[in-house]
Design an enzyme around this catalytic site. Sequence first.
Site, PDB file in Angstrom:
ATOM      1  N   ASP A 196       0.814  -1.224   0.000  1.00 30.93           N
ATOM      2  CA  ASP A 196       0.000   0.000   0.000  1.00 30.93           C
ATOM      3  C   ASP A 196       0.848   1.276   0.000  1.00 30.93           C
ATOM      4  OD1 ASP A 196      -2.289  -1.482  -0.037  1.00 30.93           O
ATOM      5  OD2 ASP A 196      -2.683  -1.338   2.105  1.00 30.93           O
ATOM      6  N   ASP A 213       1.308   3.916   1.713  1.00 31.79           N
ATOM      7  CA  ASP A 213       1.401   4.710   2.936  1.00 31.79           C
ATOM      8  C   ASP A 213       2.641   4.245   3.703  1.00 31.79           C
ATOM      9  OD1 ASP A 213       0.616   2.240   3.862  1.00 31.79           O
ATOM     10  OD2 ASP A 213      -1.339   2.891   4.589  1.00 31.79           O
ATOM     11  N   ARG A 243      -6.856   5.197   2.763  1.00 31.98           N
ATOM     12  CA  ARG A 243      -6.143   5.793   3.906  1.00 31.98           C
ATOM     13  C   ARG A 243      -5.400   7.019   3.409  1.00 31.98           C
ATOM     14  NH1 ARG A 243      -5.543   0.183   4.749  1.00 31.98           N
ATOM     15  NH2 ARG A 243      -6.655  -0.516   6.606  1.00 31.98           N
ATOM     16  N   HIS A 290      -1.115  10.878  -1.807  1.00 30.64           N
ATOM     17  CA  HIS A 290      -2.058  10.364  -2.790  1.00 30.64           C
ATOM     18  C   HIS A 290      -3.388  11.106  -2.701  1.00 30.64           C
ATOM     19  CE1 HIS A 290      -1.107   7.500   0.528  1.00 30.64           C
ATOM     20  NE2 HIS A 290      -2.334   7.796   0.879  1.00 30.64           N
TER      21      HIS A 290
END
Length: 753
Positions: free
Chosen positions: A82, A84, A302, A345
């Site tokens: 992901d 993050d 997220r 993002h």
Amino acid sequence: MSKTLVVVESPAKAKTIEKYLGKNYTVKASMGHLRDLPKSQFGVDLENDFTPKYINIRGKGDIIKSLKTAAKNADKVYLASDPDREGEAIAWHLAHILNVDEYESCRIVFNEITKPAIQEAVKKPRPINLDRVDAQQARRMLDRIVGYKLSPLLWRKVRKGLSAGRVQSVTVKLICDREKEVQSFVSEEYWSVGVKLREKPKSAIFDAELVTIDGNKLSIGNEAEAEKVREDLEKQSFIVNEVKKRQRQRKPAPPFITSSLQQDASRKLGFTSRKTMMLAQQLYEGLELSKKGPVGLITYMRTDSTRVSEIAQKEAIDYVNEKFGSSYLPEKPPVYSTKKSQDAHEAIRPTSVLFTPDSITTSLSKDQLKLYTLIWERFVASQMSAAIYDTLTIAIQAGKYGIKATGSQLKFAGFTAIYIEGKDKKENEKDVSLPELEVNQVINLQKVLPKQHFTEPPPRYNEASLVKILEEKGIGRPSTYSPIIETILGRGYVVRVEKNFEPTELGFVVVDMLKEYFEDIVDAEFSASLENKLDEIAEGKIEKNELLKQFYEPFAKTLEHAEEEIGHVELPVEVSDVPCEHCGRLMVVKQGRYGKFLACPGFPECRNTKALLKDTGALCVKCGGNIVERRTKRGKNFYGCKNYPDCDFVTWDMPMKETCPTCGAAMLKHNYKNGRFLLYCSNEVCETRKDNPINKELDKLKKRAETKAENSESDEIATKTTKATKQVKKSAVKSTKKSTAKKKTTTKKTEEN
């Protein structure tokens, strides 16, 4: 042909991505973290620059072996966890396990799982961002230091099984502080005065409100004062003093970020943060859309950013223009400011506006569709023009009394044609129209309506308001809110009561202890400053070990002092009047994950427990026994007779102490979702039930059940008929075959003769 291995976190994501990359790519899932600090040990070397001790997670051996084999047979390995900090750390751990050079271009990231995004990401691999990895490691080690050093203290001083966390402790303190405000609140009486007016004797009535007396703000403290004002008002002439007409604009809200998604899903859908994030993960990773196969439906969930890509924005603009017309578009595409410094993002949005909720209804579960619809509508609305309201304010003078009437009419729907925010729903339900009046015009008084009120305490936190306050104070990160809430509920520090959080005695005891000895741990500002420093680590401004050292040295001294000072804390015990059936002791009230229950104080010799039944004060219509509050396995309240199983009376609606004036049976209170309620008699044959709206709802439920039973019976008959028909056909076929065979045999014998 060269092969490239792409490692993602989940199998669902792997399946979707593999479809986009083609046969030269192998996509495998790591199933989240493969390495972590050991559970059975502290795992951080405090004497050696806070060096972490990472081990392969137990139970992940087969996955690691499979990934190593795939990496060995691949010419190139891309780590696609992901986008993050957590994902960056997972990629770093994978690089160590698979012997991939972290400084090489081995990391690919994408904000959405679509073919263009995946193919673009593969073209732009980069090295692992070690600053972001350090930020995640610092957070993990801070949590480990607090959890593994402070939790044992709670075990020794309070009771076993407790835990203290860097963020969860602040959250519990917020809930406890709010509860103290509620408990200490003293309600005060006050009165408002409404008036009903009309322009002419037979014209429509409109509402207004008394706002000033002698130019001062209205302040009426009791019924006598209110009655005096009413009598005086009825003697006055009502003259229009001022008429103000204007237009008011309401701009759309920005697209969702993690926290706002959790808040609106709680307000509008009744979802917990945990459920919201679980469903959002499924929508992000990809779902089967009929012939299209697995498709990622939303961008990464997220995020702290409200930024939207130009491509997505243009697609939304084209959709709105085609569906509603150019008047529903602003002059310039909107740009929303982002509070946080992080802008890695985009906001949470649909991967394609063309995947309208109606077009994919059959491919999603009921809850998936609800959340997707919320995300889709919010994003499309965010790109639309403002709603315009015509407002009219009329100031009226009646002697020394100042009166105001306010009206509002929706002139242009704008973004509200698609989406209304949860907090604004009631405000948008209906327009309020006022007559066209002129200054100095005399109008007629129809009625004066004094109304009694009482000041109310601040509301307890619910899921939405707790997430909102945590975000406002900068405590934790939105992605951590869901596990925080689950943890404090699981530890018994707070309980949910009618969707609101209330602290338990245990919660108060733990927070008071932490406030006295570990003030920083439960201080919201200190927690927020730590989050800011973690951001600085991710940006390469400060070193990870520098932050850990600043935190640990004073913490260790406080811990040593607390160990010496704090004696064993006795939790208050509430003794019931219910004797234990096994040993005769009076049972005590305990607090569990699902609320209070009765337990024998003779534990561990006697382990008897039973449900704590709350008496409603109402009597059962069947046997005359007391009606008590019970709970389902899922934690939903219902009401039943205390004499169960001898008496089977149950109801979802709350029994009242008041009895029916007609038949004397208990009255029930039916609550509607919009906040209103209805009182009705629990006796089904009572005369008051004939024209009661509740009967219509009960009849609907009965008809549904009967229809379902009839359909089931029809299906059963149809199934039996189909089976019988098939059996007849089989018998007919067999009979025909036998007859044909017999004819062939007879013919053959005849020919032989």
